[in-house]
Design a protein around this motif. Structure first.
Motif, PDB file in Angstrom:
ATOM      1  N   PRO A   1     -17.202   2.679  12.263  1.00  0.00           N
ATOM      2  CA  PRO A   1     -17.200   4.128  11.356  1.00  0.00           C
ATOM      3  C   PRO A   1     -16.082   4.016  10.538  1.00  0.00           C
ATOM      4  CG  PRO A   1     -17.407   4.430  13.893  1.00  0.00           C
ATOM      5  CD  PRO A   1     -17.188   2.989  13.664  1.00  0.00           C
ATOM      6  N   GLY A   2     -16.345   4.584   9.341  1.00  0.00           N
ATOM      7  CA  GLY A   2     -15.279   5.070   8.194  1.00  0.00           C
ATOM      8  C   GLY A   2     -15.242   3.672   7.224  1.00  0.00           C
ATOM      9  N   CYS A   3     -16.122   2.576   7.595  1.00  0.00           N
ATOM     10  CA  CYS A   3     -16.078   1.658   6.554  1.00  0.00           C
ATOM     11  C   CYS A   3     -16.714   2.090   5.231  1.00  0.00           C
ATOM     12  CB  CYS A   3     -16.911   0.431   6.967  1.00  0.00           C
ATOM     13  SG  CYS A   3     -15.963  -0.732   8.354  1.00  0.00           S
TER      14      CYS A   3
ATOM     15  N   LEU B   1     -17.521 -10.528  15.172  1.00  0.00           N
ATOM     16  CA  LEU B   1     -16.593  -9.975  13.890  1.00  0.00           C
ATOM     17  C   LEU B   1     -17.225  -8.787  13.782  1.00  0.00           C
ATOM     18  CD1 LEU B   1     -16.170 -12.959  11.566  1.00  0.00           C
ATOM     19  CD2 LEU B   1     -14.524 -12.140  13.318  1.00  0.00           C
ATOM     20  N   ARG B   2     -16.524  -7.629  13.797  1.00  0.00           N
ATOM     21  CA  ARG B   2     -16.622  -6.400  13.374  1.00  0.00           C
ATOM     22  C   ARG B   2     -15.970  -5.970  12.263  1.00  0.00           C
ATOM     23  NH1 ARG B   2     -19.910  -2.907  15.816  1.00  0.00           N
ATOM     24  NH2 ARG B   2     -19.415  -3.425  17.976  1.00  0.00           N
ATOM     25  N   PRO B   3     -16.699  -5.569  10.937  1.00  0.00           N
ATOM     26  CA  PRO B   3     -16.000  -5.100   9.791  1.00  0.00           C
ATOM     27  C   PRO B   3     -15.363  -3.902  10.076  1.00  0.00           C
ATOM     28  CG  PRO B   3     -18.330  -5.890   9.281  1.00  0.00           C
ATOM     29  CD  PRO B   3     -18.159  -5.837  10.560  1.00  0.00           C
ATOM     30  N   ILE B   4     -14.081  -3.738   9.941  1.00  0.00           N
ATOM     31  CA  ILE B   4     -13.099  -2.617   9.850  1.00  0.00           C
ATOM     32  C   ILE B   4     -12.973  -1.887   8.518  1.00  0.00           C
ATOM     33  CG2 ILE B   4     -12.263  -3.469  12.106  1.00  0.00           C
ATOM     34  CD1 ILE B   4     -10.044  -4.190  10.458  1.00  0.00           C
ATOM     35  N   PRO B   5     -12.546  -0.618   8.760  1.00  0.00           N
ATOM     36  CA  PRO B   5     -12.386   0.027   7.407  1.00  0.00           C
ATOM     37  C   PRO B   5     -11.129  -0.850   6.328  1.00  0.00           C
ATOM     38  CG  PRO B   5     -12.260   1.556   8.865  1.00  0.00           C
ATOM     39  CD  PRO B   5     -12.438   0.276   9.553  1.00  0.00           C
ATOM     40  N   ASP B   6     -11.210  -0.896   5.004  1.00  0.00           N
ATOM     41  CA  ASP B   6     -10.247  -1.434   4.212  1.00  0.00           C
ATOM     42  C   ASP B   6      -9.398  -0.207   3.861  1.00  0.00           C
ATOM     43  OD1 ASP B   6      -8.901  -2.499   1.962  1.00  0.00           O
ATOM     44  OD2 ASP B   6     -10.639  -3.021   0.934  1.00  0.00           O
ATOM     45  N   LEU B   7      -8.413  -0.172   4.554  1.00  0.00           N
ATOM     46  CA  LEU B   7      -7.323   1.205   4.354  1.00  0.00           C
ATOM     47  C   LEU B   7      -6.239   0.927   3.221  1.00  0.00           C
ATOM     48  CD1 LEU B   7      -6.756   1.860   8.032  1.00  0.00           C
ATOM     49  CD2 LEU B   7      -8.311   3.035   6.700  1.00  0.00           C
ATOM     50  N   LYS B   8      -6.225   1.616   2.379  1.00  0.00           N
ATOM     51  CA  LYS B   8      -5.347   1.683   1.239  1.00  0.00           C
ATOM     52  C   LYS B   8      -4.582   2.874   1.480  1.00  0.00           C
ATOM     53  CE  LYS B   8      -8.646   0.420  -2.007  1.00  0.00           C
ATOM     54  NZ  LYS B   8      -9.889   0.782  -2.556  1.00  0.00           N
ATOM     55  N   THR B   9      -3.185   2.327   1.278  1.00  0.00           N
ATOM     56  CA  THR B   9      -2.000   3.370   1.601  1.00  0.00           C
ATOM     57  C   THR B   9      -1.711   3.968   0.227  1.00  0.00           C
ATOM     58  OG1 THR B   9      -0.302   1.756   1.303  1.00  0.00           O
ATOM     59  CG2 THR B   9      -1.071   2.004   3.229  1.00  0.00           C
ATOM     60  N   SER B  10      -0.656   4.783   0.287  1.00  0.00           N
ATOM     61  CA  SER B  10      -0.198   5.366  -1.103  1.00  0.00           C
ATOM     62  C   SER B  10       0.749   4.634  -1.738  1.00  0.00           C
ATOM     63  CB  SER B  10       0.492   6.824  -0.738  1.00  0.00           C
ATOM     64  OG  SER B  10       1.533   6.425   0.288  1.00  0.00           O
ATOM     65  N   ASP B  11       1.323   3.514  -1.166  1.00  0.00           N
ATOM     66  CA  ASP B  11       1.976   2.486  -1.898  1.00  0.00           C
ATOM     67  C   ASP B  11       1.180   1.646  -2.441  1.00  0.00           C
ATOM     68  OD1 ASP B  11       4.286   3.610  -0.837  1.00  0.00           O
ATOM     69  OD2 ASP B  11       4.678   1.863   0.530  1.00  0.00           O
ATOM     70  N   ASP B  12      -0.089   1.404  -1.965  1.00  0.00           N
ATOM     71  CA  ASP B  12      -1.163   0.526  -2.626  1.00  0.00           C
ATOM     72  C   ASP B  12      -1.547   1.180  -4.124  1.00  0.00           C
ATOM     73  OD1 ASP B  12      -1.350  -1.450  -0.704  1.00  0.00           O
ATOM     74  OD2 ASP B  12      -2.846  -0.407   0.311  1.00  0.00           O
ATOM     75  N   GLU B  13      -1.803   2.566  -3.815  1.00  0.00           N
ATOM     76  CA  GLU B  13      -2.365   3.469  -5.137  1.00  0.00           C
ATOM     77  C   GLU B  13      -1.171   3.483  -6.069  1.00  0.00           C
ATOM     78  OE1 GLU B  13      -5.224   3.798  -5.385  1.00  0.00           O
ATOM     79  OE2 GLU B  13      -5.668   3.456  -3.288  1.00  0.00           O
ATOM     80  N   ALA B  14       0.062   3.625  -5.512  1.00  0.00           N
ATOM     81  CA  ALA B  14       1.037   3.646  -6.657  1.00  0.00           C
ATOM     82  C   ALA B  14       1.364   2.112  -7.465  1.00  0.00           C
ATOM     83  CB  ALA B  14       2.566   4.048  -5.959  1.00  0.00           C
ATOM     84  N   LEU B  15       1.302   1.071  -6.781  1.00  0.00           N
ATOM     85  CA  LEU B  15       1.192   0.025  -7.245  1.00  0.00           C
ATOM     86  C   LEU B  15       0.171  -0.371  -8.269  1.00  0.00           C
ATOM     87  CD1 LEU B  15       3.155  -2.708  -7.022  1.00  0.00           C
ATOM     88  CD2 LEU B  15       1.411  -3.557  -5.412  1.00  0.00           C
ATOM     89  N   ALA B  16      -1.003   0.183  -7.935  1.00  0.00           N
ATOM     90  CA  ALA B  16      -1.892   0.027  -8.778  1.00  0.00           C
ATOM     91  C   ALA B  16      -2.057   0.940 -10.139  1.00  0.00           C
ATOM     92  CB  ALA B  16      -3.566   0.303  -8.235  1.00  0.00           C
ATOM     93  N   MET B  17      -1.251   2.154 -10.041  1.00  0.00           N
ATOM     94  CA  MET B  17      -1.063   2.770 -11.106  1.00  0.00           C
ATOM     95  C   MET B  17      -0.116   2.463 -12.113  1.00  0.00           C
ATOM     96  SD  MET B  17      -2.276   6.111 -11.073  1.00  0.00           S
ATOM     97  CE  MET B  17      -1.351   7.379 -11.189  1.00  0.00           C
TER      98      MET B  17
END
Ligand code: SF4
Ligand code: SF4
Lengths: 92, 430
Positions: B354-356, B375-391
């Motif tokens: 759940p959450g994927c 194998l179970r697919p798990i959520p691809d979690l992005k942090t605020s650091d990831d978002e800041a880098l992408a900005m």
């Protein structure tokens, strides 16, 4: 008599002057040979030169007698050849 | 052996690192000198004829600058570098400036005369792409009839002069016997062999080259994808995540034929121009700072994935295929799954946790190994650091290239930054 052999830097080297010294990097062995001031002077002139020409260059640049210069250059060239950093090749 | 009077010997690793990193410059640079090719390989990542070329004098100035920056090795390539009349002059200049020089070529134009001249340069290695051990398969890739015979003749001519040759063979779906055939040829010709399992998208973002990618199962069967081995311990996993996955912008950069500098052949970020801006500025720009500290831990999703040790993902392919330079993408996951399956036998991909993200492609990671073979697919979690880098670096995310898109040109990133005279015009070496 055959003309004297000429020096050739090994194709597997890179080199850079770092301050007063030339660092010769052998790509294969991933090792570095650091040359002192005179060794660096010789390295920068060695491509295509004969041992005799190098000894003359040392005499012209430094205060040293011909015999000592020749002995040092011989030892230097032998050392670099033993490590595969230069080759002596017949003139074409 | 005792040291000679004029030199002393040191274990080179520390000094080598000091030499190249004291100024924060890469040890090796890939210098593309030709914006054209005499082959049209089906899997090629390049688009020819869009960039323009520097003149001999300009290339020499770039080489001088690279030497001044402390770069040690130069890989000279194209397009096809032998199409330049002045290639040997370029190579001799690089050698005179103290570089260890590799030449990348298809060897199609390497005849006895050119082999003589190349041998006289003193090249560390010549890298030649060969796609199969026989003509029909190789020529199918290059789309140039007769190319296999000429390339092999070129390699023979170099080997006859004791030039070290590395045969490079990327796997493709249209050369099923490729690696095996080239391995045998390499033995016969006295060449080293380097195979690769992955292809990359074209530099204009088109995914066309991937259409001829070999299937993961065939790569496993050919031994080009090896069975996965788990990390020995949590500490090993932490070390793996703390390291960079490739040398992009750090151990190497690319100078395009027009002097533009990119972090690697496939990363579409213009760092500047070697001539106009000077390499001191380009190699220390803000843009390149991103790459210096880039580790696997910066890749969201992947850093949480249990198959990360099995994964050969490439940031640039991730950008084109998945739309995120620092995220997972389907073909890397497929390779990693194949390696995992090769290690454990049967493989089942369970329903996602759940959450994927509902938009995620079927079967894609990141994964948790639920139990061996599952194998179970798990959520691809992005942090605020990831978002800041992408900005901060807006180019690292973009809409993925549609799989069906046949993008020939124009491609905005390949717009000619400067128009340069061709250094010669008739396209042949002779
Ligand atoms: S981003 Fe991809 S193409 Fe570029 S250096 Fe890394 S692995 Fe290679
Ligand atoms: S999510 Fe996919 S791309 Fe990322 S590490 Fe796992 S298998 Fe590789």
């Amino acid at each position: 008599m055959n003309p004297p052999d000429r020096l050739r830097r090994s194709a597997d080297t890179a080199w850079r002057r770092v301050d007063d010294e030339v660092a010769v990097i052998s790509m294969d062995a991933n090792r570095i040979r650091l040359l002192n001031r005179i060794g660096s002077f010789l390295w920068e002139r060695c491509e295509g030169a004969t041992v005799h020409e190098l000894a003359e260059a040392v005499c012209a640049r430094y205060e040293v007698d011909a015999e000592t210069a020749r002995r040092d250059v011989d030892a230097f060239v032998d050392d670099l050849r033993a490590r595969g950093l230069v080759t002596l090749e017949p003139q074409r | 052996m005792s040291d000679g009077p004029l030199s002393r010997y040191r274990d080179g690793n520390a000094l080598l690192r000091a030499l190249s990193t004291r100024a924060g410059v890469p040890t090796g640079v890939h210098l593309q000198v030709a914006d054209r090719c005499n082959h049209t390989c089906q899997h090629c990542y390049q688009v020819q004829g869009q960039k323009g070329e520097l003149s001999l004098d300009e290339v020499r100035r770039v080489i001088d600058d690279l030497a001044a920056q402390g770069v040690l090795t130069l890989n000279v390539s194209g397009g096809e570098a032998t199409l330049r009349h002045d290639l040997v002059d370029i190579l001799l200049h690089a050698r005179a400036r103290g570089f260890a020089v590799r030449l990348y070529t298809n060897a199609f134009l390497v005849d006895e005369a050119l082999a003589d001249r190349l041998a006289a340069v003193g090249l560390h290695e010549v890298h030649v792409s060969l796609y199969a051990g026989e003509a029909a398969e190789h020529d199918l890739v290059t789309r140039v009839p007769g190319s296999f015979a000429r390339t092999v003749d070129g390699v023979r001519a170099l080997r006859a002069r004791n030039v070290r040759v590395v045969l490079k063979c990327p796997a493709t779906a249209i050369t099923p016997g490729g690696a095996q055939g080239v391995e045998q040829l390499a033995r016969e010709l006295g060449c080293a062999l380097r195979t690769s399992a992955t292809l990359t998208p074209r530099e204009d973002g088109s995914l066309l080259p991937l259409d001829v990618a070999a299937s993961p199962a065939s790569l496993v069967a050919a031994g080009l994808l090896t069975p996965w081995r788990p990390h020995g311990s949590e500490a090993d996993r932490a070390d793996h995540l703390a390291s960079g996955s490739c040398g992009v912008g750090r151990s190497g950069v690319v100078v395009l034929p027009n002097g533009d500098v990119l972090p690697c052949t496939d990363t579409p970020l213009r760092l500047g121009n070697a001539l106009d801006d000077g390499l001191a500025k380009v190699l220390h720009s803000d843009n390149i700072a991103l790459f210096k500290g880039l580790t696997r831990a910066h890749v969201h999703g992947c850093r949480d994935c249990d198959l990360v040790a099995a994964c050969h993902r490439c940031h640039a392919t991730a950008l084109y295929e998945g739309g995120d330079y620092l995220g997972p993408y389907a073909s890397a996951c497929a390779h990693a799954r194949a390696r995992y399956q090769a290690a454990v036998g049967a493989l089942e991909v369970l329903s996602p946790e759940p959450g994927c993200e509902p938009t995620r492609a079927p079967l894609m990671g990141p994964y948790k190994i639920e139990r061996e073979g599952q194998l179970r697919p798990i959520p691809d979690l992005k942090t605020s650091d990831d978002e800041a880098l992408a900005m901060r670096h807006s180019w690292i995310r973009r809409a993925p290239t549609p799989r069906s898109e046949v993008s020939i040109l124009p491609a905005s990133k390949l717009v000619r930054a400067r128009s340069r005279e061709r250094s010669d015009d008739d396209g042949s070496y002779r």
